[in-house]
Design a protein around this motif. Structure first.
Motif, PDB file in Angstrom:
ATOM      1  N   ARG A  60       0.783  -1.274  -0.120  1.00  0.00           N
ATOM      2  CA  ARG A  60      -0.035  -0.071  -0.039  1.00  0.00           C
ATOM      3  C   ARG A  60       0.748   1.111   0.060  1.00  0.00           C
ATOM      4  NH1 ARG A  60      -3.349  -1.451   3.602  1.00  0.00           N
ATOM      5  NH2 ARG A  60      -5.021  -1.837   1.933  1.00  0.00           N
ATOM      6  N   ASN A  95      -2.628  -2.466  -6.140  1.00  0.00           N
ATOM      7  CA  ASN A  95      -2.225  -2.523  -4.708  1.00  0.00           C
ATOM      8  C   ASN A  95      -3.301  -3.166  -3.952  1.00  0.00           C
ATOM      9  OD1 ASN A  95      -4.668  -1.321  -4.290  1.00  0.00           O
ATOM     10  ND2 ASN A  95      -4.113   0.893  -4.561  1.00  0.00           N
ATOM     11  N   ASP A  96      -2.995  -3.438  -2.718  1.00  0.00           N
ATOM     12  CA  ASP A  96      -3.583  -4.142  -1.808  1.00  0.00           C
ATOM     13  C   ASP A  96      -5.198  -4.037  -1.855  1.00  0.00           C
ATOM     14  OD1 ASP A  96      -1.628  -5.346  -0.310  1.00  0.00           O
ATOM     15  OD2 ASP A  96      -1.199  -3.349   0.922  1.00  0.00           O
ATOM     16  N   ASP A  97      -5.684  -2.864  -2.060  1.00  0.00           N
ATOM     17  CA  ASP A  97      -7.119  -2.620  -2.051  1.00  0.00           C
ATOM     18  C   ASP A  97      -7.605  -2.944  -3.467  1.00  0.00           C
ATOM     19  OD1 ASP A  97      -7.184  -1.273   0.451  1.00  0.00           O
ATOM     20  OD2 ASP A  97      -6.680   0.774  -0.578  1.00  0.00           O
ATOM     21  N   GLU A  98      -7.063  -2.662  -4.280  1.00  0.00           N
ATOM     22  CA  GLU A  98      -7.302  -3.456  -5.733  1.00  0.00           C
ATOM     23  C   GLU A  98      -7.329  -4.775  -5.840  1.00  0.00           C
ATOM     24  OE1 GLU A  98      -5.988   0.413  -8.301  1.00  0.00           O
ATOM     25  OE2 GLU A  98      -4.345  -0.974  -7.902  1.00  0.00           O
ATOM     26  N   ARG A 100      -8.089  -7.072  -3.855  1.00  0.00           N
ATOM     27  CA  ARG A 100      -9.535  -7.732  -3.003  1.00  0.00           C
ATOM     28  C   ARG A 100     -10.443  -8.088  -4.280  1.00  0.00           C
ATOM     29  NH1 ARG A 100     -10.660  -3.511   0.846  1.00  0.00           N
ATOM     30  NH2 ARG A 100      -8.485  -3.475   1.891  1.00  0.00           N
TER      31      ARG A 100
END
Length: 117
Positions: A60, A95-98, A100
């Motif tokens: 992130r 990134n981490d959020d994407e 998911r």
């Protein structure tokens, strides 16, 4: 079966080897990345039109130019880790959020790790 089809399927059979080369190159450039194989190869449904989808999740706190990173990973994977120039790999750098989204929409993901972390 045509020679091109046989050649392409030979590449697809080597998916794990290619994913490890990409993972090592990605980790050389961005420590802390996580690498997964997703899509048809991970789910065991390859066709003559398949490619090897490799999901690269960057930490992130890291800001990168994804287009440049995509190119740099492939060049390093080829030059240092022996990825064939015509390997049918498709990188998905997120990134981490994407990341998911990929986990939620995939029926199977395979983490690639050589134990060096």
């Amino acid at each position: 079966m045509s020679s091109w089809v046989r050649y392409h399927f030979e590449h697809l059979r080597r998916w794990r080897e290619y994913a490890v080369a990409v993972m090592r190159a990605a980790r050389d450039l961005i420590p802390g990345v996580r690498v997964f194989v997703i899509g048809g190869v991970a789910e065991g449904r390859t066709t003559v039109l398949s490619d090897i989808d490799i999901l690269i999740i960057i930490p992130r706190e890291v800001t990168v130019n994804k287009g440049r990173l995509y190119r740099d990973i492939l060049i390093r994977a080829m030059d240092v880790y022996g990825l064939p120039w015509d390997a049918p790999v498709e990188l998905h750098i997120v990134n981490d959020d994407e990341g998911r989204y990929y986990f939620e929409s995939s029926s199977r993901v395979i983490e690639i790790d050589d134990g060096s972390r």
